[in-house]
Design a protein around this motif. Structure first.
Motif, PDB file in Angstrom:
ATOM      1  N   ILE A   3      35.218  47.373  35.980  1.00  8.05           N
ATOM      2  CA  ILE A   3      35.437  46.070  35.358  1.00  8.05           C
ATOM      3  C   ILE A   3      34.500  45.849  34.171  1.00  8.05           C
ATOM      4  CG2 ILE A   3      35.263  43.578  35.757  1.00  8.05           C
ATOM      5  CD1 ILE A   3      36.251  44.159  38.631  1.00  8.05           C
ATOM      6  N   ARG A  35      32.104  39.555  39.883  1.00  8.61           N
ATOM      7  CA  ARG A  35      33.417  39.888  39.296  1.00  8.61           C
ATOM      8  C   ARG A  35      34.525  39.786  40.345  1.00  8.61           C
ATOM      9  NH1 ARG A  35      31.058  38.985  34.575  1.00  8.61           N
ATOM     10  NH2 ARG A  35      29.826  40.716  33.760  1.00  8.61           N
ATOM     11  N   ARG A  39      38.479  41.571  40.222  1.00 12.24           N
ATOM     12  CA  ARG A  39      38.650  42.578  41.278  1.00 12.24           C
ATOM     13  C   ARG A  39      39.818  42.217  42.187  1.00 12.24           C
ATOM     14  NH1 ARG A  39      33.328  42.875  44.432  1.00 12.24           N
ATOM     15  NH2 ARG A  39      34.452  44.447  45.626  1.00 12.24           N
ATOM     16  N   GLU A  56      44.696  44.945  32.707  1.00 10.50           N
ATOM     17  CA  GLU A  56      43.315  44.917  32.216  1.00 10.50           C
ATOM     18  C   GLU A  56      42.997  43.734  31.305  1.00 10.50           C
ATOM     19  OE1 GLU A  56      42.358  48.798  30.714  1.00 10.50           O
ATOM     20  OE2 GLU A  56      42.569  49.741  32.696  1.00 10.50           O
ATOM     21  N   MET A  59      42.560  40.781  33.505  1.00 14.48           N
ATOM     22  CA  MET A  59      41.302  40.814  34.249  1.00 14.48           C
ATOM     23  C   MET A  59      40.155  40.300  33.382  1.00 14.48           C
ATOM     24  SD  MET A  59      41.823  44.540  36.049  1.00 14.48           S
ATOM     25  CE  MET A  59      40.139  44.672  36.669  1.00 14.48           C
TER      26      MET A  59
END
Length: 284
Positions: A3, A35, A39, A56, A59
């Motif tokens: 991450i 995070r 996650r 991504e 995220m």
């Protein structure tokens, strides 16, 4: 990809005349943290068979929104905290005005970031729906709505119903966004998306109640921020309303319900089960 590497890829370059606000943005996001939300988003995406890169930017965007909320929570007009994760809060390090602007910038930049997923997927409609979910859960129907009620009721008697509302929106909404977006991007059914929303709501409520417990039982060294802030700010919490034993029992009840629901879904839910178990016993 880890991450931290994903975040590094999407954070803005610290350059130009507006460099200070960019530094404050990056300071806020890279200050540490568990995070949890990105996650969980990735785990939900994998749970329903997602394998592409479009997860991504979402995220990264979700962590930017979470960070902006913390930056604003710490401001003098809100919780007036000067320490977070063992470091000076953003407004303490950069000044109050720059703290406000850094939070504003992170929220806007989050949507600029997740929009990049359109170029990374064969299902742009899923990206569009996910952006709508993120906006709803971060805004007046979600996190900001919960924060507004929380601020308005500070120092006043708060009922269990009001506290549930605040926690569901203020803490649970971004977790709901994480699990729902992960499911949507992976192509889950509408029923599965709604099931993930409820699972996240239970996890979010349990997480916030555990925060209340830690605010009176932990230490500043363990939490990385001042303890007793709820009492100092005259906030009603589950602990003040129900007591420590009842608060711990509610964390267990919500955790068990979330795990039972997860077990009815396809895919490997080990990550979520382990996360929920750790949530019950965390000390920071």
């Amino acid at each position: 990809m880890p991450i931290e590497e994903i975040l590094a890829r999407y954070l803005p370059e610290e350059a130009g005349m507006q460099k200070t606000v960019l530094e404050a943005m990056n300071y806020s996001v890279t200050a540490g943290g568990k995070r949890i939300r990105p996650r969980m988003m990735e785990a939900a995406y994998r749970l329903f068979g997602g394998r592409g890169p479009e997860i991504e930017p979402f995220m990264a965007a979700l962590e930017m929104i979470h960070s902006y909320s913390l930056v604003h929570d710490d401001l003098p007009a809100m919780d007036n905290d000067t320490l977070r994760r063992g470091k000076p809060t953003t407004w303490s390090a950069y000044g109050e005005a720059m703290g406000i602007l850094a939070g504003d910038a992170l929220l806007t930049y989050a949507f600029e970031t997740c929009a990049k997923a359109f170029a990374q997927t064969e299902h742009p409609e899923r990206v569009g729906r996910s952006m709508g979910i993120l906006a709803e859960k971060a805004g007046i129907s979600g996190m900001v709505g919960g924060q507004a009620v929380d601020v308005e009721l500070t120092g006043q008697p708060v009922s269990r119903e009001q506290l549930d509302f605040i926690y569901r929106l203020k803490t649970g909404a971004l977790l709901e966004a994480a699990l729902m977006i992960g499911a949507v991007l992976a192509g889950a059914t509408e029923g599965q998306v709604r099931q993930m929303e409820q699972i996240a709501a239970d996890i979010g409520m349990a997480f916030q109640i555990q925060d209340d417990i830690l605010d009176v039982t932990s230490t500043q060294e363990e939490l990385g921020k001042p303890i007793g802030s709820d009492e100092r700010n005259q906030k009603t919490t589950y602990v003040t309303l129900e007591g420590l034993d009842a608060a711990r029992a509610e964390v267990r009840r919500l955790s068990e319900r979330a795990i039972a629901s997860l077990e009815t879904l396809p895919g490997d839910s080990t990550f979520f089960r382990e996360f929920i178990r750790k949530l019950e016993t965390r000390s920071h």
